[in-house]
Design a protein around this motif. Structure first.
Motif, mmCIF file in Angstrom:
data_model
loop_
_atom_site.group_PDB
_atom_site.id
_atom_site.type_symbol
_atom_site.label_atom_id
_atom_site.label_comp_id
_atom_site.label_asym_id
_atom_site.label_seq_id
_atom_site.Cartn_x
_atom_site.Cartn_y
_atom_site.Cartn_z
ATOM 1 N N LYS A 271 -46.893 2.920 -3.919
ATOM 2 C CA LYS A 271 -48.344 2.772 -3.850
ATOM 3 C C LYS A 271 -48.966 3.944 -3.122
ATOM 4 C CE LYS A 271 -51.950 -0.584 -2.749
ATOM 5 N NZ LYS A 271 -52.244 -1.934 -2.228
ATOM 6 N N ARG A 272 -48.339 4.395 -2.057
ATOM 7 C CA ARG A 272 -48.857 5.514 -1.271
ATOM 8 C C ARG A 272 -48.959 6.776 -2.116
ATOM 9 N NH1 ARG A 272 -51.458 8.513 2.636
ATOM 10 N NH2 ARG A 272 -50.146 10.150 3.488
ATOM 11 N N TYR A 273 -47.947 7.031 -2.938
ATOM 12 C CA TYR A 273 -47.910 8.279 -3.698
ATOM 13 C C TYR A 273 -48.450 8.149 -5.124
ATOM 14 C CZ TYR A 273 -45.565 10.466 0.162
ATOM 15 O OH TYR A 273 -45.293 10.980 1.414
ATOM 16 N N SER A 274 -48.933 6.971 -5.489
ATOM 17 C CA SER A 274 -49.507 6.772 -6.823
ATOM 18 C C SER A 274 -51.020 6.630 -6.792
ATOM 19 C CB SER A 274 -48.907 5.524 -7.471
ATOM 20 O OG SER A 274 -47.515 5.656 -7.658
ATOM 21 N N PHE A 275 -51.536 5.989 -5.747
ATOM 22 C CA PHE A 275 -52.953 5.652 -5.697
ATOM 23 C C PHE A 275 -53.559 6.102 -4.372
ATOM 24 C CE2 PHE A 275 -50.692 2.254 -8.067
ATOM 25 C CZ PHE A 275 -51.199 2.514 -9.330
ATOM 26 N N ALA A 276 -54.875 6.314 -4.398
ATOM 27 C CA ALA A 276 -55.580 6.705 -3.174
ATOM 28 C C ALA A 276 -56.605 5.672 -2.737
ATOM 29 C CB ALA A 276 -56.267 8.063 -3.372
ATOM 30 N N SER A 277 -57.122 4.867 -3.675
ATOM 31 C CA SER A 277 -58.155 3.890 -3.327
ATOM 32 C C SER A 277 -57.529 2.612 -2.782
ATOM 33 C CB SER A 277 -59.036 3.584 -4.541
ATOM 34 O OG SER A 277 -58.247 3.192 -5.650
ATOM 35 N N ARG A 278 -58.328 1.851 -2.061
ATOM 36 C CA ARG A 278 -57.831 0.636 -1.402
ATOM 37 C C ARG A 278 -57.899 -0.597 -2.295
ATOM 38 N NH1 ARG A 278 -57.418 0.927 4.174
ATOM 39 N NH2 ARG A 278 -58.142 2.871 5.121
ATOM 40 N N ASP A 279 -58.701 -0.541 -3.349
ATOM 41 C CA ASP A 279 -58.969 -1.765 -4.106
ATOM 42 C C ASP A 279 -58.315 -1.766 -5.481
ATOM 43 O OD1 ASP A 279 -60.526 0.186 -5.236
ATOM 44 O OD2 ASP A 279 -62.312 -1.054 -5.472
#
Length: 402
Positions: A271-279
């Motif tokens: 998740k850390r290295y795939s996405f940047a948004s929180r939602d």
């Protein structure tokens, strides 16, 4: 006694493999540690396991299928692809030729190439949006998805390189779209594959390609990426990761068991290295996790060195003279947006789109933006008529519109 010795040896191998895996995970996870720790404090392991099972059974992502086909690489590797065809207005091309006594123009085919440790299903939202609008081809890179293991890698122990992937793409194009204009779309490693195709087959680009999209990719200098880690962590990764991955690849069966045992930690890293948004929708995050989990560790190890050697800066010159989209997430830690800016800088007529609050899997994180810009590219290239409706691409956000 022999059985006991074998068991002891297996245990020793397991400990060594998990020890190596633990060291690698510890280094790579440095930037993700805080998020993982918070998740562990707030959600129990049993609950996370149940949630993963529920998302796997209910999630619709990756369920779209087309007409299957197979292409064969120059080393015999079986490459799996699917075609989403569009019924031409007025019936099939052969029928129109019979009716009107002339050959109808061939449709544009959009060929999508996916990234490292993913599959053709990573284009889920774009595929949903473009169905019925334009002819599309989605394929799985060698050793990924439904394609076969790289024959040259298994048979001869030859390392995979980006040049090989370019030849693989040529084989898919020859099989799935042997004639007519092309639009090439590549994400991450897929974008590098497109560059390698141009480097080796410039006449194909010149004669048939009418537009190209580079999504979250790089033309070179990937050895300088810091993955969002502090200097000490970056230096450690660069020093030990190639050797660690090679060792892990040689203990694939044992390491896969370790990956299952450390699924929660891997989920946090992914998740850390795939996405940047929180939602991001948890079902989308789980979908990405499944694709990455589905890539065997020996394949991960096999492909990794190719990125350090990748340099296709000069090949970008072949994409001048027709519409090009260069798009990246500003929060991409894998192929930073500066690499996309460098590509656009060498293609002054390209459209550069930097998506705020987006990471490496921008086409899953902000599908509406990616699909909108792709639709515009296809319109500018004449692949779809102006005013064509491209919709139904959905959203990956859990935030409710205001």
């Amino acid at each position: 006694m022999a059985v006991a010795s074998a068991a002891t040896g297996a245990t020793g191998n397991w400990r060594r493999a998990t020890g190596i895996a633990g060291a690698a995970i510890g280094v790579v996870a440095a930037g993700a540690a805080a998020g993982v720790a918070i998740e562990r404090m707030t959600v129990g392991r049993g609950m996370r396991k149940k949630a993963r099972l529920a998302l796997d059974s209910a999630g619709p992502y990756g369920a779209l299928r087309g007409t299957p086909g197979k292409a064969y690489a120059d080393d015999g590797t079986e490459l799996y692809y699917e075609v989403d065809d569009v019924e031409p207005e007025g019936g099939s091309a052969p029928r129109r030729r019979r009716l009107f006594g002339r050959k109808a123009p061939l449709p544009v085919t959009v060929v999508f190439s996916h990234g490292y440790c993913l599959s053709q299903d990573s284009w889920h939202f774009q595929r949903a949006a473009l169905r019925g609008v334009v002819r599309t081809v989605y394929w799985d890179q060698r050793s990924h998805g439904r394609s076969g293991r790289g024959a040259r890698q298994v048979r001869d122990g030859v390392p995979v390189d980006i040049e090989q992937l370019g030849r693989d793409l040529k084989a898919v194009v020859d099989a799935a779209a042997p004639d007519g204009p092309l639009v090439l779309v590549g994400h991450s490693m897929g974008g590098m594959t497109v560059m390698a195709l141009a480097d080796q087959y410039p006449e194909l680009i010149r004669d048939r390609v009418v537009a190209t999209a580079f999504v979250g990719t790089s033309s070179g200098r990937l050895g300088e990426v810091n993955f969002g880690l502090p200097v000490a962590g970056v230096n450690a990764v660069r020093r030990i990761l190639p050797g660690v991955l090679k060792a892990l690849g040689q203990q694939a069966a044992l390491v896969e068991k370790g990956r299952q045992a450390t699924a929660d930690l891997f989920a946090g890293i992914i998740k850390r290295y795939s996405f940047a948004s929180r939602d991001v929708d948890p079902a989308v995050a789980r979908f990405a996790e499944r694709m990455i989990e589905g890539t065997p560790i020996d394949v991960v190890a096999e492909f990794y060195p190719a990125f350090t050697d990748h340099d296709k800066t000069e090949a970008l010159a072949h994409f001048k003279g027709f519409p090009v989209l260069v798009l990246a997430g500003i929060g991409d830690l894998v192929t930073p947006s500066e690499h996309s800016e460098a590509i656009a800088g060498l293609l002054p007529d390209a459209e550069l789109v930097l998506v705020p609050d987006a990471g490496h899997l921008v086409m899953l994180e902000h599908p509406e933006v990616v699909t909108d810009r792709l639709a515009d590219l296809l319109t500018r290239a004449g692949a779809v008529p102006a005013g064509a409706t491209v919709g139904g691409y959905g959203t990956s956000s859990t935030a409710q519109p205001g």
